[in-house]
Design a protein around this motif. Sequence first.
Motif, short mmCIF file in Angstrom:
data_model
loop_
_atom_site.label_atom_id
_atom_site.label_comp_id
_atom_site.label_asym_id
_atom_site.label_seq_id
_atom_site.Cartn_x
_atom_site.Cartn_y
_atom_site.Cartn_z
N CYS A 119 -2.60 5.25 6.27
CA CYS A 119 -3.73 5.45 7.19
C CYS A 119 -3.33 4.97 8.59
O CYS A 119 -2.83 3.84 8.76
N LEU A 170 -1.64 -2.41 7.18
CA LEU A 170 -0.97 -2.47 5.87
C LEU A 170 -0.35 -1.12 5.49
O LEU A 170 0.20 -0.98 4.39
N ARG A 171 -0.45 -0.13 6.36
CA ARG A 171 0.07 1.20 6.02
C ARG A 171 1.54 1.11 5.60
O ARG A 171 2.30 0.28 6.11
N ARG A 189 -0.33 4.16 0.87
CA ARG A 189 -0.84 5.12 1.85
C ARG A 189 -0.45 4.76 3.27
O ARG A 189 0.11 3.70 3.52
N GLY A 201 -4.32 -3.28 -0.85
CA GLY A 201 -3.75 -1.98 -0.55
C GLY A 201 -3.84 -1.09 -1.79
O GLY A 201 -4.02 -1.58 -2.91
N GLU A 202 -3.70 0.21 -1.58
CA GLU A 202 -3.82 1.14 -2.72
C GLU A 202 -2.48 1.19 -3.46
O GLU A 202 -1.47 1.55 -2.87
N CYS A 251 0.83 -1.20 0.00
CA CYS A 251 0.00 0.00 0.00
C CYS A 251 0.86 1.25 0.00
O CYS A 251 1.86 1.31 0.71
N TYR A 304 -4.72 3.86 11.19
CA TYR A 304 -5.35 2.72 11.88
C TYR A 304 -4.97 1.38 11.28
O TYR A 304 -5.25 0.34 11.85
N CYS A 305 -4.34 1.36 10.10
CA CYS A 305 -4.28 0.13 9.31
C CYS A 305 -2.91 -0.56 9.35
O CYS A 305 -1.88 0.08 9.16
FE1 SF4 Z 1 -5.29 2.83 4.07
FE2 SF4 Z 1 -6.46 0.82 2.63
FE3 SF4 Z 1 -3.79 1.20 2.57
FE4 SF4 Z 1 -4.91 0.28 4.79
S1 SF4 Z 1 -4.87 -0.76 2.83
S2 SF4 Z 1 -3.30 1.90 4.64
S3 SF4 Z 1 -6.89 1.36 4.79
S4 SF4 Z 1 -5.35 2.65 1.84
#
Ligand code: SF4
Length: 349
Positions: free
Chosen positions: A66, A71-72, A64, A108-109, A62, A68-69
Amino acid sequence: MNVIDEICAKAERSGELAPAEIVELLAAADGSALMLAADRVRQLYVGATVWLRGLIEISSYCRRNCCYCGLRRGNSSAARYRLTPDEILECAQQIKAAGLGTVVLQGGEEGDARLGELLELVRRIKAETDLTITLSLGELDFAAYRALKDAGADRYLLRFETSNPKIYAALHPEGTLANRLECLRRLKTLGFETGSGFLIGLPAQTLDDIAADIRLLKELDIDMIGVGPFIACPDTPLAGEPGGSVELTLKVMALIRLLTRDTNIPATTALGVLEPAARRRALQAGCNVLMPVFTPQTAAASYQIYPGKAARRRELETELAALPTDLAAIGRVPGYGPGFRISAMQNER
Ligand code: SF4
Ligand code: SAH
């Protein structure tokens, strides 16, 4: 009639509540009248069917961060994998063989980096399985969403996570709430069936915020509504935070059913992770969708958005075999078709 029963009756009758009334129901000690009302509205508008969607977690990379996540991008202890197109196609074939009508590709993004591969994959899944295809791969530009739609994708899931711009900004070092909402509008314009939702129990989130979240879903006319408790994840900035509760999540799901009537609402995995029986309770409080995980075991073990998620995969075979009996026990039947949102008019009895 006490005030709680009166507000429940109003919601059941009209599908409309003022923000203060939503907050009153969320704050009530006993949510049972609310959940029973939601169960009746669910039966009236979408019937006894519980739609099944096969989930494949295609990548744990990913871009990003975020807060809370698990996978950040900043979580260096997260295991990363990308399933190959052939592996994904094999999972889609398993979903087809299990009789399900929808595949959900989530990950993930990764932006445009994998777009060409993804387009080819969507075309292949459509040609070889004819499954309804749902994507949940984060924010992309209009051209990319259009290309995916043209390739055969039918639906897109993109939670706005919170409608409070301050909380959104605090939890998302990149991206803005405005762009997230713009993405949802783009998806709707392109004719995707659109899913969204939010997290329950985020730090600093109030019941007023949740009432605003629910009203935003209604305002955007979202077709599929995924809400779940925030579960604190180690190695993230929110590690150790208390997170959302089962009871509040069930009340939110019930309110969403009462106020949106004919939407598709999954009994989300995060709820089941907090309390195994909670997904059945969710199906009795307005929910009408389950999303069994078909990600191959080795990869699923690395898809740790929050702790406990990976463990769900091991139960798949038993879960699927037991499903018709489990659902029959609560007066419900598994739905193997595509399960699009149908208009309330078609479903009124
Ligand atoms: Fe954010 Fe989705 Fe990446 Fe988790 S998987 S960090 S929620 S974008
Ligand atoms: N990357 C895509 C899709 C995968 S994440 C996206 O972000 O849209 C899917 C969902 O997992 C997110 O929308 C978020 O609501 C949820 N999620 C992330 N971290 C979580 C946590 N710690 N507890 C509960 N749900 C979480």
